[in-house]
Design an enzyme around this catalytic site. Structure first.
Site, PDB file in Angstrom:
ATOM      1  N   TYR A 293      11.959 -12.346 -10.270  1.00  0.00           N
ATOM      2  CA  TYR A 293      12.216 -13.737  -9.879  1.00  0.00           C
ATOM      3  C   TYR A 293      11.766 -13.970  -8.431  1.00  0.00           C
ATOM      4  O   TYR A 293      10.975 -14.872  -8.136  1.00  0.00           O
ATOM      5  CB  TYR A 293      13.706 -14.067 -10.044  1.00  0.00           C
ATOM      6  CG  TYR A 293      14.099 -15.335  -9.336  1.00  0.00           C
ATOM      7  CD1 TYR A 293      13.618 -16.562  -9.778  1.00  0.00           C
ATOM      8  CD2 TYR A 293      14.917 -15.309  -8.200  1.00  0.00           C
ATOM      9  CE1 TYR A 293      13.943 -17.741  -9.101  1.00  0.00           C
ATOM     10  CE2 TYR A 293      15.249 -16.465  -7.531  1.00  0.00           C
ATOM     11  CZ  TYR A 293      14.763 -17.686  -7.988  1.00  0.00           C
ATOM     12  OH  TYR A 293      15.075 -18.834  -7.317  1.00  0.00           O
TER      13      TYR A 293
ATOM     14  N   LEU B 111      28.779 -17.895  -9.310  1.00  0.00           N
ATOM     15  CA  LEU B 111      30.167 -17.577  -8.998  1.00  0.00           C
ATOM     16  C   LEU B 111      31.098 -18.798  -9.046  1.00  0.00           C
ATOM     17  O   LEU B 111      32.163 -18.743  -9.677  1.00  0.00           O
ATOM     18  CB  LEU B 111      30.224 -16.912  -7.611  1.00  0.00           C
ATOM     19  CG  LEU B 111      31.611 -16.529  -7.112  1.00  0.00           C
ATOM     20  CD1 LEU B 111      32.262 -15.514  -8.046  1.00  0.00           C
ATOM     21  CD2 LEU B 111      31.516 -15.947  -5.690  1.00  0.00           C
TER      22      LEU B 111
HETATM   23  N1  UDP Z   1      29.514 -12.777  -8.634  1.00  0.00           N
HETATM   24  C1  UDP Z   1      30.662 -12.180  -9.155  1.00  0.00           C
HETATM   25  N2  UDP Z   1      31.028 -12.508 -10.419  1.00  0.00           N
HETATM   26  C2  UDP Z   1      30.335 -13.394 -11.192  1.00  0.00           C
HETATM   27  C3  UDP Z   1      29.188 -14.004 -10.634  1.00  0.00           C
HETATM   28  C4  UDP Z   1      28.797 -13.663  -9.359  1.00  0.00           C
HETATM   29  O1  UDP Z   1      31.318 -11.360  -8.509  1.00  0.00           O
HETATM   30  O2  UDP Z   1      30.716 -13.622 -12.335  1.00  0.00           O
HETATM   31  C5  UDP Z   1      29.111 -12.444  -7.260  1.00  0.00           C
HETATM   32  C6  UDP Z   1      27.718 -11.836  -7.177  1.00  0.00           C
HETATM   33  O3  UDP Z   1      27.781 -10.431  -7.286  1.00  0.00           O
HETATM   34  C7  UDP Z   1      27.251 -12.312  -5.793  1.00  0.00           C
HETATM   35  C8  UDP Z   1      27.993 -13.625  -5.588  1.00  0.00           C
HETATM   36  O4  UDP Z   1      29.052 -13.649  -6.530  1.00  0.00           O
HETATM   37  O5  UDP Z   1      27.708 -11.399  -4.819  1.00  0.00           O
HETATM   38  C9  UDP Z   1      27.111 -14.833  -5.820  1.00  0.00           C
HETATM   39  O6  UDP Z   1      26.482 -14.677  -7.075  1.00  0.00           O
HETATM   40  P1  UDP Z   1      25.725 -15.869  -7.794  1.00  0.00           P
HETATM   41  O7  UDP Z   1      25.273 -15.365  -9.144  1.00  0.00           O
HETATM   42  O8  UDP Z   1      26.549 -17.096  -7.739  1.00  0.00           O
HETATM   43  O9  UDP Z   1      24.456 -16.112  -6.854  1.00  0.00           O
HETATM   44  P2  UDP Z   1      23.315 -15.108  -6.355  1.00  0.00           P
HETATM   45  O10 UDP Z   1      23.785 -14.566  -5.040  1.00  0.00           O
HETATM   46  O11 UDP Z   1      23.098 -14.066  -7.400  1.00  0.00           O
HETATM   47  O12 UDP Z   1      22.130 -16.009  -6.184  1.00  0.00           O
END
Ligand code: UDP
Length: 330
Positions: A141, A190
């Site tokens: 990505y 998240l």
């Molecule tokens: N995260 C989490 N549980 C979830 C989804 C995300 O703990 O169900 C954590 C993830 O590991 C990251 C943060 O939340 O540290 C943000 O993740 P998200 O997928 O929202 O955005 P990204 O940083 O991947 O673009």
């Protein structure tokens, strides 16, 4: 300005279309509804249901009226899927973008605003991240976005276009009136997952990793409001008048926020408990990502209106409490 918004029915694109209209610009939306939502497009934006890869449809749009500038949000954005289905990402995010740029060049449209990402930096050597730091994506990505950034540089060098590429940190929140918001299928982010878990319509939230080298051992991210992102896209217009402009900006608040802090904010705002489960680290998640966005502030006068996690979650909550199941159009 008359602006073609590719991906204007998606999460960030639809918020940007509203901001464009509110600022007195005209908006033409291109979306194939692979992920976008018709209800997210306002009635006063002209809508074309077509894919980026459809050169004939792009010709029709560019012929049907002068377009001054193109904003491009129409990308696939699931990091995990990009690892298992990389060609899908290269075909849409890279080849699709080249088809769009080729159509722009054929029709003499020279201004381009591109949605890039902090995922182009990979695991940063130091924090906060500044634009000049090395870019070494750790997933397809991020690589597709970097490939496009590099192609844009070459096009600007050849004076074929002027462009701004915005490297978003974690886009979050929803329109302040709660009319549109985040609705991905599948949802992996998240804040919507934590709110859905609190509402009892999604499973307990998994906390991915509690052994990171951070103060509370969970990942740190820089959550930036979707309307603040949109404002930067409009603030850059004047700069694109310069032929061959090649501009890169980080967009983030600069405030590192942990997964646990997001959960606390959701509980405070919703007054509901977020049921959680502790889970292993998610593959490809760097421990901490947050921006130095001083360049956008200095050059564009961009200052995020939402500077901490609570008001961002409040805006998300207005949307999710009104539309717990999103647009319900799938
Ligand atoms: N995260 C989490 N549980 C979830 C989804 C995300 O703990 O169900 C954590 C993830 O590991 C990251 C943060 O939340 O540290 C943000 O993740 P998200 O997928 O929202 O955005 P990204 O940083 O991947 O673009």
């Amino acid at each position: 300005m008359k602006v073609l918004v590719a991906g204007g029915a998606g999460y960030i694109g639809s918020h940007c279309v509203r901001q464009l209209l509110a600022a007195g610009h005209e908006s033409v939306v291109l979306d194939n509804f692979a992920y976008g939502h018709r209800a997210a497009v306002p009635a006063d934006a002209k809508l074309h249901d077509a894919s980026l890869a459809d050169a004939a449809a792009l010709d029709c749009i560019f012929k049907s009226g002068r377009i001054d500038l193109v904003m491009h949000f129409a990308a696939f954005c699931y990091v995990g899927e990009s690892v298992t289905a990389p060609l899908k990402y290269y075909l849409n995010n890279v080849t699709g973008t080249y088809t769009l740029l080729d159509a722009m060049l054929r029709h003499g449209v020279k201004k381009f605003v591109f949605s890039s990402t902090c995922a182009t930096y990979g695991v940063p050597a130091s924090l906060p991240i500044v634009e000049g730091m090395p870019q070494a994506p750790i997933n397809p990505y991020g690589q597709t976005k970097l490939d496009v950034e590099n192609a844009l540089k070459a096009l600007a060098h050849a004076q074929s276009i002027s462009f701004a590429a915005f490297r978003y940190f974690n886009a979050a929140g929803a329109a302040e009136d709660g009319s549109i918001g985040e609705d991905h299928d599948p949802e992996t982010h998240l804040i919507p997952l934590a709110i859905g878990a609190a509402q009892g319509i999604r499973p307990a939230l998994q906390i991915f990793g509690t052994d990171y080298p951070t103060p509370d051992k969970t990942c740190l991210r820089d959550y930036v409001h979707v309307d603040d992102l949109s404002r930067a896209h409009i603030a850059v217009f004047d700069k694109l008048a310069k032929p061959g402009a090649a501009l890169f900006y980080n967009l983030g608040t600069g405030a590192p926020t942990s997964v646990l802090e997001v959960i606390q904010a959701v509980e405070m705002v919703t007054q509901l408990k977020v049921p959680v489960k502790y889970a292993p680290r998610r593959e490809g998640d760097p421990p901490a990502l947050y921006a130095n966005a001083a360049k956008a502030q200095r050059e564009l006068g961009w200052k995020p209106k939402f500077r901490s996690i609570e008001p961002i979650v409040e805006s998300a909550w207005r949307w999710h409490s009104r539309k717990p199941r999103g647009y319900e159009d799938r």
